[in-house]
Scaffold this motif. Structure first.
Motif, short mmCIF file in Angstrom:
data_model
loop_
_atom_site.label_atom_id
_atom_site.label_comp_id
_atom_site.label_asym_id
_atom_site.label_seq_id
_atom_site.Cartn_x
_atom_site.Cartn_y
_atom_site.Cartn_z
N CYS A 1 1.18 -1.21 -0.53
CA CYS A 1 0.00 0.21 0.17
C CYS A 1 1.07 1.32 0.23
O CYS A 1 1.66 1.68 1.00
N ARG A 2 0.92 2.09 -0.64
CA ARG A 2 1.44 3.36 -0.88
C ARG A 2 0.16 4.74 -1.01
O ARG A 2 -0.67 4.67 -0.57
N THR A 3 0.08 5.82 -0.56
CA THR A 3 -0.74 7.23 -0.56
C THR A 3 -1.18 6.71 -1.65
O THR A 3 -1.41 6.56 -2.82
N ASP A 4 -3.03 6.78 -1.28
CA ASP A 4 -3.81 6.78 -2.33
C ASP A 4 -4.22 5.81 -2.53
O ASP A 4 -5.34 5.37 -3.89
N ASP A 5 -3.89 4.30 -1.84
CA ASP A 5 -4.25 3.10 -2.26
C ASP A 5 -5.23 2.83 -1.28
O ASP A 5 -5.01 3.33 -0.20
N MET A 6 -5.43 1.96 -1.70
CA MET A 6 -6.46 1.39 -0.67
C MET A 6 -6.56 -0.01 -0.88
O MET A 6 -6.99 -1.12 -1.93
N VAL A 7 -6.92 -0.87 0.59
CA VAL A 7 -6.36 -2.49 0.43
C VAL A 7 -7.67 -2.50 1.49
O VAL A 7 -8.27 -2.77 2.43
N ASN A 8 -8.50 -3.68 0.95
CA ASN A 8 -9.62 -4.59 1.53
C ASN A 8 -8.50 -5.99 2.17
O ASN A 8 -8.11 -7.11 1.47
N VAL A 9 -8.26 -6.05 3.45
CA VAL A 9 -8.03 -7.56 4.10
C VAL A 9 -8.24 -8.20 4.67
O VAL A 9 -9.49 -7.42 5.04
N ILE A 10 -9.18 -8.51 3.39
CA ILE A 10 -10.44 -10.26 3.55
C ILE A 10 -9.83 -11.33 4.04
O ILE A 10 -9.44 -12.62 4.19
N GLY A 11 -10.55 -11.30 5.45
CA GLY A 11 -10.66 -12.76 6.60
C GLY A 11 -11.95 -13.20 6.71
O GLY A 11 -12.49 -12.45 6.43
N THR A 12 -11.57 -13.25 7.98
CA THR A 12 -12.60 -13.46 9.43
C THR A 12 -14.16 -12.20 9.02
O THR A 12 -14.94 -12.91 9.26
N ILE B 1 -8.41 -0.81 4.91
CA ILE B 1 -7.39 0.33 4.79
C ILE B 1 -6.59 1.32 3.75
O ILE B 1 -6.27 1.13 2.67
N GLY B 2 -6.80 2.58 3.78
CA GLY B 2 -5.77 3.14 2.82
C GLY B 2 -4.92 4.39 3.26
O GLY B 2 -4.89 4.22 4.91
N ILE B 3 -3.92 5.18 2.71
CA ILE B 3 -3.25 5.91 2.88
C ILE B 3 -3.51 7.26 2.55
O ILE B 3 -3.39 7.60 1.28
N THR B 4 -3.21 8.47 3.09
CA THR B 4 -3.56 9.59 2.34
C THR B 4 -3.25 10.91 2.62
O THR B 4 -2.26 10.74 3.49
N MET C 1 -16.26 7.29 1.03
CA MET C 1 -15.25 7.98 1.12
C MET C 1 -15.17 9.28 -0.39
O MET C 1 -14.34 10.27 0.11
N SER C 2 -15.10 8.47 -1.55
CA SER C 2 -15.30 9.01 -2.38
C SER C 2 -15.46 10.44 -2.55
O SER C 2 -15.57 11.41 -3.22
N SER C 3 -16.96 10.61 -1.75
CA SER C 3 -18.07 11.53 -1.97
C SER C 3 -17.49 12.91 -1.34
O SER C 3 -18.01 14.10 -0.38
N LYS C 4 -16.69 12.68 -0.15
CA LYS C 4 -15.72 13.57 0.95
C LYS C 4 -14.72 13.60 0.25
O LYS C 4 -13.31 13.77 1.54
N GLY C 5 -13.64 13.78 -0.64
CA GLY C 5 -12.67 14.21 -0.84
C GLY C 5 -11.60 12.95 -1.18
O GLY C 5 -10.49 13.25 -0.95
N THR D 1 -9.62 9.97 -2.11
CA THR D 1 -8.87 9.58 -3.59
C THR D 1 -8.23 8.30 -3.88
O THR D 1 -7.78 7.79 -2.65
N VAL D 2 -9.18 7.49 -4.98
CA VAL D 2 -8.78 5.90 -4.56
C VAL D 2 -8.00 5.75 -5.93
O VAL D 2 -8.13 5.51 -7.20
N LYS D 3 -6.51 5.17 -5.78
CA LYS D 3 -5.89 5.16 -7.32
C LYS D 3 -5.62 3.65 -7.26
O LYS D 3 -6.19 3.67 -8.89
N ARG D 4 -5.54 3.05 -6.49
CA ARG D 4 -5.21 1.92 -6.46
C ARG D 4 -5.87 0.68 -5.30
O ARG D 4 -5.97 1.51 -4.45
N VAL D 5 -6.91 -0.55 -5.88
CA VAL D 5 -7.16 -1.13 -4.96
C VAL D 5 -6.18 -2.58 -4.95
O VAL D 5 -6.46 -3.19 -5.77
N ILE D 6 -6.62 -2.63 -3.74
CA ILE D 6 -5.63 -4.25 -3.37
C ILE D 6 -6.06 -4.49 -2.53
O ILE D 6 -6.69 -4.40 -1.57
#
Length: 524
Positions: A265-276, A281-284, A400-404, A406-411
């Motif tokens: 994950c880098r700035t403006d990425d969003m990570v779906n940590v999918i388990g139970t 999680i994102g970095i802005t 999130m997008s409606s409040k500004g 930015t999501v460049k990549r989805v992981i």
């Protein structure tokens, strides 16, 4: 070249990975511990600190043995845990009970009281955690414990998040005031905010309930990010783990946050940590306050950036429950799902089986499946549940997008995506964008990166990621599937807010079912 140990405490087990800065993963091992549940109280979920530490020692020794290296070669150890998993302690840092695990929702009433008081008192900190305080978070759980353990209140000296408790234990800290606390954990779950003066004011806490009077002082200490050192491994725990004493232990954090780092994950990425469950999680680069989103905290994911967190209260747990009701397991029930297409089941699944974490922050919800017919199967429901978790994730991304934000990549990271191509394909089609999946497991890899930082191996998180993180497999969206999911998303959104919002058209139905069930159990 250096070698470190990365530790990840999950819901049911701890994983220890031994990682070389040049050769990568050398060895890994898992040790389990029990999760204590009560059938008569589905909100109850606790674990023992002693069980955690026993499992850590077992997994560490096995991982070192598998790595085939002398244990004295390990230069640092770092750990992440679930959260908010809260334990009350006495003045000697000894547990006064078990952890209220992250999925323990007994504190629903306390969360509502804290939320109401925060808005009544115009508490600015509540806006930094989405405007609603959760039953999954620290103050709710602590207040519930204080109310239900009057015989232990006189011994209560403080309360700790799991990551801070383990780090303090490993470093031989016995004074709660001297244990360092994670800005990640306390910022996301305890309304701690350096810009607002730290923890919420004593006056506010006492207004919520007099039992919280004095708690602020008991929680005081050094709050810091994970590029700082919590302490050095004590001789006692060095012997238990089979490591050399004196190696650095950095301040810990939550598992999903470090999984995001391990996933690249880098700035403006969003990570779906999918388990139970799923933690998103994102970095802005700067704070964007989003109603219903769990928290915006400086330094919580990346020490020099702003972290943002959201998520779903149950994902893998739902898949497992569907399979268990069908008398099978998820792997078996999933066989053939690769031939399914968008909307073909005729089912729409609301994945609220353990309540809603984001964006409604409402624990008084339960799962719903609409559209059953006499030929519908458990496999159909499993596919609809995968679709439901993806549709819910899109609700969160759109908020999130409606409040500004930015999501460049989805992981897609966590334990499920690398085992479930169907899920990744569905997510790409529902989100309408490429989904990246690490080619190898990143569990405990984030911990290893912070251990390398503590050992001085790398100068920056990004340098460590470039060297340690795996490449990604990319799932591209299918245009025809996307069109169908656009229709489903409109239906999903109507159901989501009508049944999920307390003021929605159907907002009283699911809480009413819970209330009736609880009354029945109390009567028995």
């Amino acid at each position: 070249m250096s070698i470190v140990a990365g530790v990840d405490f999950g819901t049911l087990s701890v994983r220890v990975s031994i990682v070389d800065s040049e050769r990568g993963m050398l060895g890994s091992s898992v040790a389990e511990y029990p999760l204590h549940r009560k059938r008569e109280d589905p909100e109850y979920a606790t674990q023992s600190h002693d069980d955690h530490m026993r499992a850590l020692a077992e997994a560490m020794r096995a991982a070192v043995k598998q790595a085939g290296i002398p244990s004295e070669k390990i230069e640092a150890i770092a750990l992440d845990t679930t959260g908010s998993s809260v334990i009350p302690v006495d003045r000697n840092l000894q547990p006064l009970g078990e952890y209220y695990l992250w999925c323990d929702h007994r504190a629903k009433g306390e969360a509502q009281e804290i939320t109401a008081a925060a808005h009544r008192e115009n508490l600015e900190a509540i806006e930094w955690c989405g405007g609603v305080y959760s039953s999954e978070w620290g103050f709710s759980k602590l207040l519930h414990w204080l109310r239900h353990n009057p015989d232990k209140r006189s011994d209560f000296a403080s309360a700790f998040e799991h990551c801070d408790m383990v780090a303090a234990t490993l470093c031989g800290v016995t004074d709660p005031k001297k244990a360092k606390r994670s800005a990640c954990a306390m910022g996301h779950k305890w309304m701690w905010n350096a810009k607002l003066g730290g923890l919420t004011p004593e006056k506010f806490l006492a207004k919520v309930d007099p039992l919280l009077a004095g708690v602020r002082d008991k929680l005081e200490g050094e709050y810091t990010t994970s590029d700082q050192i919590a302490g050095k491994l004590s001789p006692f725990w060095a012997e238990k783990l089979g490591l050399k004493s004196g190696i650095p232990v950095p301040v810990g954090a939550f598992d999903a946050h470090w999984d995001a780092i391990g996933a690249g994950c880098r700035t403006d990425d969003m990570v779906n940590v999918i388990g139970t469950s799923t933690c998103i999680i994102g970095i802005t680069p700067s704070p964007n306050l989003v109603p219903g989103v769990c928290g915006v905290v400086q330094g919580s994911v990346h020490p020099q950036r702003t972290g943002i967190e959201a998520g779903l209260s149950a994902v893998g747990d739902i898949f497992n429950a569907i399979a268990a009701r069908a008398g099978t397991d998820v792997a078996s029930l999933s066989q053939g799902l690769e031939s399914y297409h968008a909307g073909q089941t005729g089912l729409l699944r609301m994945t609220w089986d353990n309540g809603d974490r984001t964006v409604l922050v409402n624990p008084n919800l339960r799962g719903m499946t609409l559209g059953w017919n006499l030929q519908s199967t458990a496999q159909d429901e499993l596919f609809a549940a995968i679709e439901g978790t993806a549709l819910h994730t899109r609700v969160i991304f759109d908020r999130m997008s409606s409040k500004g934000v930015t999501v460049k990549r989805v992981i897609n990271a966590g334990g499920i995506p690398q085992k479930n191509e169907v899920l990744n394909r569905v997510y790409a089609n529902v989100l309408g964008r490429p989904v990246l999946v690490p080619k190898t497991s990143v569990t405990s890899l984030g911990s290893a990166i912070f251990a390398f930082m503590a050992a001085g191996t790398f100068k920056t998180i990004e340098e460590a990621q470039d060297k340690i993180c795996p490449e990604h497999k990319v799932y591209e969206p299918d245009a025809a599937e996307q069109l169908i999911y656009e229709d489903l998303y409109r239906l999903f959104g109507r159901l989501y807010f009508s049944f999920g919002e307390k003021a929605g058209d159907m907002g009283d139905i699911l809480p009413g079912l819970i209330r009736i069930s609880e009354m029945r159990h109390r009567a028995e």
